[in-house]
Scaffold this motif. Structure first.
Motif, PDB file in Angstrom:
ATOM      1  N   ILE A 208       0.841  -1.200   0.000  1.00 63.26           N
ATOM      2  CA  ILE A 208       0.000   0.000   0.000  1.00 63.26           C
ATOM      3  C   ILE A 208       0.878   1.253   0.000  1.00 63.26           C
ATOM      4  CG2 ILE A 208      -1.708   1.292   1.323  1.00 63.26           C
ATOM      5  CD1 ILE A 208      -2.663  -1.402   2.470  1.00 63.26           C
ATOM      6  N   GLU A 209       0.568   2.167  -0.917  1.00 64.28           N
ATOM      7  CA  GLU A 209       1.254   3.455  -0.954  1.00 64.28           C
ATOM      8  C   GLU A 209       0.709   4.363   0.149  1.00 64.28           C
ATOM      9  OE1 GLU A 209       3.842   4.251  -2.924  1.00 64.28           O
ATOM     10  OE2 GLU A 209       3.753   2.175  -3.652  1.00 64.28           O
ATOM     11  N   PRO A 210       1.528   5.302   0.647  1.00 61.05           N
ATOM     12  CA  PRO A 210       1.066   6.147   1.758  1.00 61.05           C
ATOM     13  C   PRO A 210      -0.143   6.991   1.366  1.00 61.05           C
ATOM     14  CG  PRO A 210       3.118   6.982   0.838  1.00 61.05           C
ATOM     15  CD  PRO A 210       2.901   5.643   0.237  1.00 61.05           C
ATOM     16  N   ARG A 211      -1.054   7.128   2.310  1.00 56.32           N
ATOM     17  CA  ARG A 211      -2.258   7.935   2.075  1.00 56.32           C
ATOM     18  C   ARG A 211      -2.755   8.502   3.407  1.00 56.32           C
ATOM     19  NH1 ARG A 211      -6.403   8.086  -1.864  1.00 56.32           N
ATOM     20  NH2 ARG A 211      -5.889   6.084  -2.822  1.00 56.32           N
ATOM     21  N   ALA A 212      -3.249   9.734   3.351  1.00 56.76           N
ATOM     22  CA  ALA A 212      -3.974  10.340   4.463  1.00 56.76           C
ATOM     23  C   ALA A 212      -5.355  10.738   3.966  1.00 56.76           C
ATOM     24  CB  ALA A 212      -3.236  11.559   5.001  1.00 56.76           C
TER      25      ALA A 212
END
Length: 368
Positions: free
Chosen positions: A247-251
């Motif tokens: 998973i790529e970083p996400r906010a």
């Protein structure tokens, strides 16, 4: 003569002005994302957790269901659910995100499940670790991949198949990979993979095979549809691409105020406001979150809550904001310990995978 091609067409990209199709709406009606207000929960209630079902929910009897471990092993195994429950039991809090999250925001739009940004959830999964089971079966020294087969069956892009995904052996042997039979302290619900599913912390949701019935060890790289054709980052139909994995970083921002019914645009009163949300990554812990209130023209650091629930769970962030009447565009971007940061301009790929473009939340601040 009829063939599978009569009901299952090749993948494609929507035309420049093409609207969402009835087929995509049917997918959207079957599958659902988390309501963004539910980002307030540390652990997502099962009914609010995002859901993607490729084919049909199979009709399985937990009392009769068995798991087979076969292939390149010295001692094939066949275990019922009761036997799996007798094995060592652990619980991990894990953030799951669909690999296609954000697909519908791409231009041009890949035609598939039309996710915006809500295809995520954070649950507590209980089960037994996979690695001891594989070692008990006696992995062949030349083993390469481990294939996980679910009980769901269908056709995709002309290929009839059981849903199958593989992990490289080293990833399958990670201590945190689980054979899960409970979610949030209760038996798995049918739509979440009952009676047994795989949990692979840090990987996108396509790896977490539901309705798990067979684990096969291979001495070659798995070339099944979901590994070799689907879930690959490719520029065009002829590009072999690279596999989608972690998973790529996400906010995400938990939208403040209250919404308009149709547009979901937010209305907020002037004055002090805590803007908050959640951030996560499969490449390493989130170490920073920045917030914008002007559509990305400027960024300010948010405060991160202490990590909760272990290394595979999302992290809450917060930002104190005192807006005056006007229009604002909120967003947040995460950075993880590996140095990856969310982009403000999203690279495009044909499948619409791993799209972690910064979210936009339009807010109108009005006086009473």
């Amino acid at each position: 003569m009829t063939t599978m091609d009569d009901v299952s067409r090749p993948s494609r990209v929507a035309g420049p002005d093409e609207a969402i199709s009835q087929e995509e709406l049917r997918l959207a009606a079957r599958n659902h994302g988390i309501p963004l207000e539910a980002l307030r929960y540390d652990v997502t209630p099962a009914g609010l957790h995002y859901l993607l079902i490729h084919y049909d929910i199979p009709d399985l009897d937990p009392a009769a269901h068995t798991l087979t471990v076969d292939g390149a092993v010295g001692r094939p195994l066949r275990l019922g659910l009761a036997e799996l429950r007798e094995r060592p039991r652990v619980t991990h809090r894990v953030t799951l995100e669909c690999a296609g999250n954000g697909r519908a925001l791409l231009h041009p739009r890949p035609v598939s499940q039309p996710w915006l940004v809500e295809a995520v959830g954070n649950a507590e999964w209980t089960g037994t670790p996979l690695a001891p089971l594989l070692r008990e079966a006696g992995i062949a020294p030349d083993a390469v991949d481990v294939v996980f087969t679910g009980a769901d069956h269908g056709v995709e892009r002309g290929v009839e198949q059981d849903y199958q995904r593989a992990l490289p052996l080293d990833d399958a042997l990670r201590d945190e990979v689980l054979l899960a039979y409970a979610m949030n302290g209760a038996p798995l619900l049918p739509q979440h993979g009952a009676p047994l599913r795989l949990i692979v912390p840090g990987w996108y949701g396509m790896a977490h095979v539901k309705w798990l019935r067979t684990i096969s060890v291979l001495t070659r790289e798995f070339d099944g549809y979901q590994n070799a054709v689907a879930y690959r980052l490719r520029r065009d139909a002829d590009d072999p691409g690279v596999p989608v994995t972690r998973i790529e970083p996400r906010a995400l921002v938990r939208p403040p105020g209250f919404p308009d019914f149709m547009s979901r645009a937010r209305v907020l009163r002037p004055g002090p406001c805590t803007v908050d949300g959640r951030a996560w990554s499969g490449h390493g812990p989130v170490v920073a979150v920045e917030v914008t209130t002007d559509g990305g023209a400027s960024w300010s650091p948010a405060t991160l809550d202490p990590p909760a629930g272990g290394g595979w769970s999302w992290r809450r962030w917060r930002y104190e904001w005192t807006p005056q009447p006007g229009r604002y565009a909120l967003g947040a971007r995460a950075t993880d310990a590996s140095g990856r940061t969310q982009p403000v301009e999203q690279p495009w790929n044909r499948g619409g995978f791993a799209n972690n473009l910064v979210q936009r939340v339009d807010v109108l601040v009005v006086a009473e």
